[in-house]
Design a protein around this motif. Structure first.
Motif, PDB file in Angstrom:
ATOM      1  N   TYR A  14       0.847  -1.206   0.000  1.00  0.00           N
ATOM      2  CA  TYR A  14       0.000   0.000   0.000  1.00  0.00           C
ATOM      3  C   TYR A  14       0.882   1.256   0.000  1.00  0.00           C
ATOM      4  O   TYR A  14       0.652   2.194  -0.753  1.00  0.00           O
ATOM      5  N   ALA A  74       2.583   1.561  -3.461  1.00  0.00           N
ATOM      6  CA  ALA A  74       1.796   1.677  -4.691  1.00  0.00           C
ATOM      7  C   ALA A  74       0.682   2.705  -4.645  1.00  0.00           C
ATOM      8  O   ALA A  74       0.208   3.155  -5.694  1.00  0.00           O
ATOM      9  N   ALA A  75       0.241   3.090  -3.442  1.00  0.00           N
ATOM     10  CA  ALA A  75      -0.979   3.911  -3.349  1.00  0.00           C
ATOM     11  C   ALA A  75      -0.870   5.223  -4.126  1.00  0.00           C
ATOM     12  O   ALA A  75      -1.819   5.632  -4.794  1.00  0.00           O
ATOM     13  N   THR A 100      -5.301   0.159  -5.291  1.00  0.00           N
ATOM     14  CA  THR A 100      -4.425  -0.489  -4.297  1.00  0.00           C
ATOM     15  C   THR A 100      -5.265  -1.218  -3.253  1.00  0.00           C
ATOM     16  O   THR A 100      -4.973  -2.367  -2.889  1.00  0.00           O
TER      17      THR A 100
END
Lengths: 504, 161
Positions: free
Chosen positions: B98, B101-102, B110
């Protein structure tokens, strides 16, 4: 006083507080009733939401959610023999035996009724005990505060159901975590390893969410899913409760008193209260042989006890900033965040807020009866929610909630890290509650310790010179060294030719 | 993940010694007898002592075995393989995913991947995990972003509110 009371009424009768309390109650009932999700986890996940509420509404959500969750842990205990929260574990077998005898209504009714009674008794103790203790606390200097905080930490380790040495180690780990950051007597970066994210220290709330929520999801990955609850229709839930109240009034009173005492003791929470009360009930019962076969007596006493401890756990929290249990530890964080800094002056400077907290506890416990009955009736539906659909949502709440605390991703990293720490500690017999108390109280202990040392010019003698300080010191040191003494005594006994008997 | 007490105890000795040494290296406050170094020194020493005690088995006799309540009607599972234990690391790994990648993918995508991953790992079939992965992120986004005004990353999939 009347004016303050009216003012407190005014504080809690706003739409924001009423809606927050209702929503938190429903939330607490649902989370508490789902096996594996504890009352502490329910409260910890609620904290990010409290950021956006007024101080009184924020405290209201904590009070309502924690009280409801402790009760609703009884529901799966009675219906599935799986306690929803650890505080219900003491009598889950007994309640389940009652269900098998066809007395599910009586067992669940006793759960809701005596929980509410216990919660109100605990609140009364908070109202009666806190003001005189606050007056005594006003004369405390940093020396007394230091020993008191240390004693609080030691109590947490003494009541842990594991090795006391491991509990003390857990406490030290928590204190070490609290050392991180630049908020120390020198204002220099400490244990930050060059990471600017660590300059502000490690926030207790993401750490709590990590050890209680993420670690739980981690455990769920390896344990089999509990069986679904069979659908059933309940009869009258409250029938027979008044008869039980009259028959077991002494047991109920004793449960309330034990719950209050254990709640006030720092570090020992509702779980301990329930276990002690259930054991006490069996020990002093006129019909001890009936225990374990579906006998309501133990339920009355332990059910009253665990809820009484929730409210009385706020006594040391509000007076000294020393949490009575892990839920109170979270509450302290919220109190600080909302400018209601715990301490004896809270009773004089923010008296109306104090009364508002008392009133909220009473209202929450009254609301518990109708809402609890509805929850019991809906239990068949709620408890059928498969774990594989609940846990992912919890995970998402952990990520978003921890992000919301500081609006940065470091919170999410903290949650993940403490999830692993909590999981590994629990798996190896290190109580995480002791570490949590260490994290929450670390700054306070250090401040009291260093300020006292500066005052005494580096000498440790003044730590023992004032009378109250000396008493607290002897208690804290005694608590610290007793495991070693017991161990030594056992060893010596084993070496002697006399037949050995276990000390406990 | 159950390790022998000797291992965890010695780890704590190392951690305590490192903490004490780290504290000892901290600069003192000029003109003040105690500074930021005292507390880590005390805690580090205490932790190292506890670690020693644990490694030597002191206090072990106090430990109560965990009570396992048998689940009635529960079915016995086949013994898991060697790597089965690593599943526990999935939740923290997904949280770190998270973090990574968020910002790029946005909250919704995500979160959907996290929910799908967790649900599947816990044994959910796609019929449950797929709708959950779609609905749960939207619900959480609605609560946190719309009601509580938490700034969640928009990324590739912005929400209409």
């Amino acid at each position: 006083m009347l004016n303050t009371l009216i003012e407190a009424f005014g504080l809690i009768t706003t739409w924001e507080v009423i809606i927050a309390m209702m929503a938190a109650s429903v939330y607490g009932l649902v989370i508490g009733s789902l096996p594996g999700l504890s009352a502490t986890m329910a409260t910890a996940l609620l904290v990010p939401v409290t950021f956006y509420l007024s101080p009184i509404a924020a405290i209201a959500t904590i009070v309502a959610a924690s009280s409801m969750a402790i009760f609703s842990g009884d529901i799966p205990g009675a219906l599935l023999r799986i306690p929803g929260t650890p505080a219900s574990a003491a009598y889950a077998d007994e309640a389940y035996a009652m269900t098998r005898k066809g007395e599910a209504e009586l067992a669940l009714g006793a759960g809701v009724w005596f929980s509410a009674v216990g919660g109100i008794a605990g609140t009364l103790s908070l109202m009666i005990l806190a003001p005189p203790l606050a007056e005594i606390a006003l004369s405390f200097s940093t020396f007394e505060y230091f020993w008191l905080a240390l004693l609080g930490l030691m109590c947490a380790t003494l009541v842990a159901r594991s090795s006391p040495v491991k509990a003390i180690a857990g406490m030290f780990i928590g204190l070490l975590v609290s050392c991180v950051g630049i908020e120390n007597p020198g204002g220099v970066p400490r244990f930050t390893f060059g990471f600017t994210d660590l300059f502000g220290g490690i926030e207790p709330i993401p750490a709590l969410v990590g050890v209680f929520a993420v670690a739980q999801v981690m455990r769920a990955m390896l344990t089999p899913e509990p069986p679904p609850i069979p659908r059933r229709k309940f009869g009258s839930i409250m029938a027979g409760q008044w008869r039980l109240t009259k028959k077991y009034q002494w047991q109920m009173t004793r449960g309330n008193i034990i719950g209050i005492i254990i709640g006030v003791l720092p570090g020992a929470g509702a779980d301990m209260a329930a276990w002690v009360s259930y054991a006490m009930s069996k020990r002093f019962s006129k019909e001890p042989e009936k225990f374990g076969t579906g006998h309501v007596e133990g339920l009355v006493e332990a059910g009253a006890s665990n809820n009484a401890s929730i409210a009385s756990g706020w006594v040391p929290s509000l007076l000294f900033g020393i949490p009575g249990d892990t839920i109170a530890a979270i509450a302290i964080g919220v109190l600080y965040m909302k400018g209601l800094n715990p301490g004896p002056t809270l009773f004089t400077e923010k008296a109306s807020s104090m009364y508002a907290i008392y009133l909220m506890f009473i209202i929450a416990n009254i609301m518990m009866i109708p809402l609890g009955i509805v929850m019991i009736r809906l239990a068949s539906y709620v408890l059928r929610a498969p774990r594989c659909s609940v846990m992912p949502v919890i995970m998402l709440c952990c990520a978003v909630g921890s992000f919301a605390i500081g609006n940065n991703m470091f919170g999410v990293v903290t949650v993940a890290t403490f999830g692993v720490i909590g999981y590994v500690m629990e798996a190896n017999g290190y109580p995480v509650a002791a570490m949590v108390l260490g994290i929450v109280m670390g700054t306070m202990v250090e401040q009291a310790f260093v300020t006292s040392l500066i005052k005494s010019d580096g000498s440790i003698l003044p730590f023992f010179e004032r009378p109250i300080s000396a008493i607290l010191a002897s208690m804290a040191i005694g608590a610290m060294i007793w495991p070693v003494l017991v161990w030594l005594w056992r060893r010596l006994k084993r070496e002697s030719p006399a037949p050995a008997t276990p000390a406990r | 993940m159950r390790l022998p007490d000797r291992v965890t105890g010695l780890f704590l000795v190392g951690l305590g010694a490192a903490a004490a040494y780290g504290g000892w290296l901290l600069p003192p406050v000029p003109g003040q007898p105690v500074g930021p170094n005292v507390f880590p020194l005390v805690i580090g020493s205490g932790l190292a002592l506890c670690g020693l005690a644990i490694a030597f088995g002191i206090g072990h006799s106090f430990e109560e075995e965990e009570e396992i309540i048998p689940i009635e009607g529960g079915e016995a599972k086949a013994p898991p393989g060697k790597l089965y234990g690593l599943r526990t690391l999935l939740p923290p790994a997904l949280l770190l995913f998270y973090v990574a990648a968020a910002d790029r993918l946005g909250f919704i995508i995500t979160a959907a991947l996290i929910v799908y991953g967790t649900a599947t790992a816990l044994g959910a079939r796609w019929k449950l995990s797929l709708p959950l992965a779609v609905l749960a992120p939207i619900g959480i986004h609605l609560i946190f972003s719309k009601l509580l005004r938490v700034p969640l990353p928009i990324g590739l999939l912005p929400m209409p509110w």
